[in-house]
Write a protein that holds these residues in place. Structure first.
Motif, short mmCIF file in Angstrom:
data_model
loop_
_atom_site.label_atom_id
_atom_site.label_comp_id
_atom_site.label_asym_id
_atom_site.label_seq_id
_atom_site.Cartn_x
_atom_site.Cartn_y
_atom_site.Cartn_z
N LYS A 139 0.84 -1.21 0.00
CA LYS A 139 0.00 0.00 0.00
C LYS A 139 0.87 1.25 0.00
CE LYS A 139 -3.75 2.28 2.54
NZ LYS A 139 -3.09 3.61 2.56
N PHE A 142 2.37 1.70 -3.57
CA PHE A 142 1.38 2.14 -4.55
C PHE A 142 0.93 3.58 -4.27
CE2 PHE A 142 0.23 -2.44 -5.75
CZ PHE A 142 0.83 -2.33 -7.00
N ASP A 143 0.84 3.93 -2.98
CA ASP A 143 0.47 5.31 -2.62
C ASP A 143 1.53 6.30 -3.10
OD1 ASP A 143 -1.87 4.49 -1.46
OD2 ASP A 143 -1.17 4.65 0.61
N ASP A 147 4.33 1.72 -10.15
CA ASP A 147 3.54 1.21 -11.27
C ASP A 147 3.29 -0.29 -11.14
OD1 ASP A 147 2.29 1.75 -13.88
OD2 ASP A 147 3.82 0.37 -14.63
N GLU A 148 4.26 -1.00 -10.58
CA GLU A 148 4.17 -2.45 -10.46
C GLU A 148 5.00 -2.89 -9.26
OE1 GLU A 148 5.69 -6.04 -13.28
OE2 GLU A 148 4.44 -4.53 -14.25
N VAL A 149 4.47 -3.83 -8.46
CA VAL A 149 5.18 -4.32 -7.29
C VAL A 149 5.28 -5.84 -7.37
CG1 VAL A 149 5.17 -4.55 -4.77
CG2 VAL A 149 4.44 -2.40 -5.83
N HIS A 168 -5.23 -6.85 -1.89
CA HIS A 168 -4.71 -6.28 -3.14
C HIS A 168 -5.00 -7.16 -4.36
CE1 HIS A 168 -2.49 -3.16 -0.97
NE2 HIS A 168 -1.94 -4.08 -0.21
N VAL A 171 -5.46 -5.99 -7.98
CA VAL A 171 -4.39 -5.22 -8.61
C VAL A 171 -3.57 -6.13 -9.52
CG1 VAL A 171 -2.39 -3.73 -8.22
CG2 VAL A 171 -4.28 -3.71 -6.60
N ARG A 173 -1.12 -5.37 -11.18
CA ARG A 173 0.29 -4.98 -11.18
C ARG A 173 1.02 -5.49 -9.94
NH1 ARG A 173 -0.02 0.59 -10.41
NH2 ARG A 173 -2.08 0.23 -9.55
N LEU A 174 0.45 -6.47 -9.26
CA LEU A 174 1.08 -7.06 -8.08
C LEU A 174 1.40 -8.52 -8.34
CD1 LEU A 174 1.90 -7.00 -5.07
CD2 LEU A 174 -0.48 -7.59 -4.53
#
Length: 207
Positions: A139, A142-143, A147-149, A168, A171, A173-174
């Motif tokens: 979090k 992303f905050d 863009d991608e984790v 999440h 998402v 992008r995770l």
């Protein structure tokens, strides 16, 4: 990650008689193997390369460069194995702990760019147990605009992975890359069969 080298190294990590120096070395080797898979979708651009014979088209990391973020303190034991594979990546740090009174995850230290827009971030945390720390770290990133984790963990419990999905899961992008998905959490929130406290086994009992 389904690979005999990964399975073998995890087995030695689990052994309670494995001493800290060996534990650190195996963690380092294991992370390099996991990083190989975790960076499969890392963004690249074509570059021109002069070989001793001719000019050819090569590959380089796209800008902004990947950011590697170990979660203090145990995540530090994974850092060298990751940066060995991605030496041009930048490194940031997140220190997170559970407040014993409120049980909330608090950030006690951070060294990260204020703006992570467009960045691919690789989070290093050996254990995904209850998932609380990792959920808050994701979090936080992303905050900041990540863009991608991609989270790289040695072992995880199904309960923690489910909490991560609940928090999440929508998402795209995770991503999570694991060496082993274990059986369960026990009543003390330890992963079973697990490998004990990764921080203590990496660095001893000093806190």
């Amino acid at each position: 990650m389904d690979h005999p080298l990964v399975a073998h190294k995890v087995s030695v990590l689990r052994d309670k008689t494995t001493p800290s120096p060996v534990f650190r070395q195996l963690t380092d080797e294991l992370v390099t193997l996991l990083a190989y898979e975790a960076t499969r979708e890392v963004r690249t651009v074509e570059v021109e390369v002069e070989t001793p014979v001719a000019t050819t088209t090569g590959t380089a990391f796209a800008k902004p460069t990947p950011l590697v973020v170990p979660i203090l303190r145990a995540g530090l034991g994974m850092l060298e194995g990751m940066t060995r594979l991605v030496p041009t990546a930048e490194v940031g740090f997140l220190g997170m702990a559970r407040d014993e009174e409120t049980l909330n995850i608090v950030t006690y230290a951070e060294r990260l760019p204020a703006d992570l827009t467009g960045r691919q971030v690789f989070v290093l945390d050996p254990m995904l147990a209850t998932g609380g720390t990792l959920i808050e770290a994701i979090k936080f990133l992303f905050d900041r605009g990540a863009d991608e984790v991609t989270c790289i963990c040695l072992i995880a419990a199904p309960e923690g992975l489910q909490r991560l999905k609940d928090a999440h899961g929508g998402v795209e992008r995770l991503h999570v890359v694991l060496a082993s998905l274990d059986e369960r959490l026990d009543e003390k929130a330890y992963i079973v069969p697990g490998l004990g406290d990764a921080g203590d086994r990496l660095y001893g009992l000093a806190h």
